[in-house]
Design a protein around this motif. Structure first.
Motif, mmCIF file in Angstrom:
data_model
loop_
_atom_site.group_PDB
_atom_site.id
_atom_site.type_symbol
_atom_site.label_atom_id
_atom_site.label_comp_id
_atom_site.label_asym_id
_atom_site.label_seq_id
_atom_site.Cartn_x
_atom_site.Cartn_y
_atom_site.Cartn_z
ATOM 1 N N LYS A 60 -3.020 5.478 8.338
ATOM 2 C CA LYS A 60 -3.284 4.419 7.352
ATOM 3 C C LYS A 60 -4.642 3.766 7.594
ATOM 4 O O LYS A 60 -5.358 3.400 6.651
ATOM 5 C CB LYS A 60 -2.177 3.363 7.450
ATOM 6 N N TRP A 82 0.362 4.442 11.515
ATOM 7 C CA TRP A 82 -0.663 3.385 11.475
ATOM 8 C C TRP A 82 -2.061 3.995 11.556
ATOM 9 O O TRP A 82 -2.973 3.582 10.842
ATOM 10 C CB TRP A 82 -0.465 2.419 12.663
ATOM 11 N N PRO A 139 3.125 0.558 8.278
ATOM 12 C CA PRO A 139 1.945 -0.088 7.672
ATOM 13 C C PRO A 139 2.290 -0.857 6.393
ATOM 14 O O PRO A 139 1.712 -1.918 6.126
ATOM 15 C CB PRO A 139 1.027 1.093 7.370
ATOM 16 N N ASP A 140 3.276 -0.379 5.645
ATOM 17 C CA ASP A 140 3.645 -1.060 4.388
ATOM 18 C C ASP A 140 4.204 -2.460 4.612
ATOM 19 O O ASP A 140 4.203 -3.296 3.698
ATOM 20 C CB ASP A 140 4.674 -0.222 3.613
ATOM 21 N N LEU A 190 -4.427 -2.391 5.020
ATOM 22 C CA LEU A 190 -2.970 -2.500 5.208
ATOM 23 C C LEU A 190 -2.301 -3.234 4.045
ATOM 24 O O LEU A 190 -1.086 -3.417 4.027
ATOM 25 C CB LEU A 190 -2.686 -3.243 6.513
#
Ligand code: LMR
Length: 339
Positions: free
Chosen positions: A308, A305, A164-165, A187
């Motif tokens: 997140k 994901w 996600p980063d 995100l």
């Protein structure tokens, strides 16, 4: 006598003869303009052409259908306005674009991972709750005739999207729903609404760094020429609604409606059969170009994901109400993961 004069004379003669025989004069065919934003060889493009063929056949030519692909008549936002004004009679837009119609409830289907699973998506679209949502469209003068499931989304970008980063600071194209906007921000990306017909250029010129879509759109629009990486994430879904102008549809003569209804049903069956196959084939075709690096999220990566993005579900309770979202979960069979 010139060709056109001859034709006019023949028509007048036929009309006079029919009138003398007490038969109704030959009415001009009813014209249905079908506008859409994808290419003719994408699943929706093929289904639109099939609808044309069937509608003209089943109404014995009392209806003619003009298909306008690739945003050649209207772009995303304009086509909905044109439908409400009656300037176009048939569209099949993504339900993520219904916000401008004033029916925000359809954005709920963009909640991350809600519609990833094919069975959940089919169960949702077949559920009685769709009747409630259809009514909201009808109140806006829009008649939903069918839903076309074009499968789960993948991401493309010019950088690998694995954790996600990796989205942090990227300009990401979205279709328009407030939920897609919130998910992008969650995100750490910068969401930008761009019309589908302008997306290739926006990717090519760097107005945006990436986008999400179904493989058949990425293939038929050649996005693989202007992107370097593709992640098979299945975080969202592309569902179309085949819609018409309610006044137009209700005003159709009784002798053409059954033929059109049959054409709607058969082109919907065709779409459902074709979309899954075309999207699977498109991913292979994209792979075969060697122009994009393709990554399929592992279960562990997907879990990251989900963790997140699940807060977006909570955040959207203020927009849709917790009760409405819980009913969507129940109708689709989606069980929110404990994070
Ligand atoms: C998109 O805007 O990415 C899609 O909704 C286009 C389409 O109609 O498939």
């Amino acid at each position: 006598m010139s060709g056109s004069a001859l034709r006019w004379f023949a028509f007048a003669l036929a009309a006079t003869l029919l009138a003398a025989l007490g038969q109704p004069a030959l009415a001009d065919p009813i014209v249905i303009k079908f506008s859409h934003v994808v290419s003719p060889d994408a699943p929706k493009g093929k289904a639109a052409l099939l609808f044309k063929q069937l509608a003209e056949k089943y109404t014995d030519g009392k209806v003619t259908v003009e298909v306008y692909p690739n945003s050649s008549l209207y772009k995303d936002k304009e086509e909905l306005e044109a439908l409400q004004l009656g300037s176009v009679q048939l569209l099949a837009p993504s339900i993520s674009k219904f916000g401008p119609l004033g029916v925000k409830e359809f954005d709920v289907f963009d909640l991350p991972f809600l519609m990833s699973d094919d069975a959940h998506a089919r169960q949702m679209m077949a559920s009685p709750m769709m009747g409630e949502l259809n009514k909201k469209l009808e109140d806006k003068g829009v008649e939903p005739l069918a839903y076309w499931d074009n499968g789960a989304h993948v991401y493309t970008a010019n950088v690998p999207l694995i954790s996600p980063d990796d989205f942090r600071g990227l300009k990401m194209r979205i279709q328009g729903s407030k939920v897609l906007d919130a998910a992008s921000r969650e995100l750490g990306a910068i969401p930008q609404i761009i019309a589908f017909g302008e997306l290739y250029q926006a990717l090519q010129t760097g107005v945006v760094d990436g986008e999400d879509n179904v493989p058949s759109n990425i293939w038929t629009q050649k996005f693989y020429d202007v992107q370097k990486y593709l992640t098979v994430s299945h975080h969202g879904r592309l569902t179309y609604s085949l819609i018409t102008n309610k006044k137009f549809w209700d005003s159709l003569p009784a002798d053409v409606r059954p033929g059109l209804d049959r054409a709607v049903q058969e082109s919907t069956d065709f779409f459902d059969e074709t979309a899954a196959k075309d999207n699977a084939a498109a991913l292979e075709q994209i792979k075969a170009t060697g122009k994009l690096q393709i990554h399929v999220l592992t279960d562990a990566e997907k879990q990251a994901w989900i963790e997140k993005l699940m807060p977006v579900h909570k955040e959207m309770q203020s927009r849709f109400g917790k009760d409405f979202i819980d009913r969507i979960y129940k109708s689709s069979g989606f069980v929110p993961p404990q994070t």
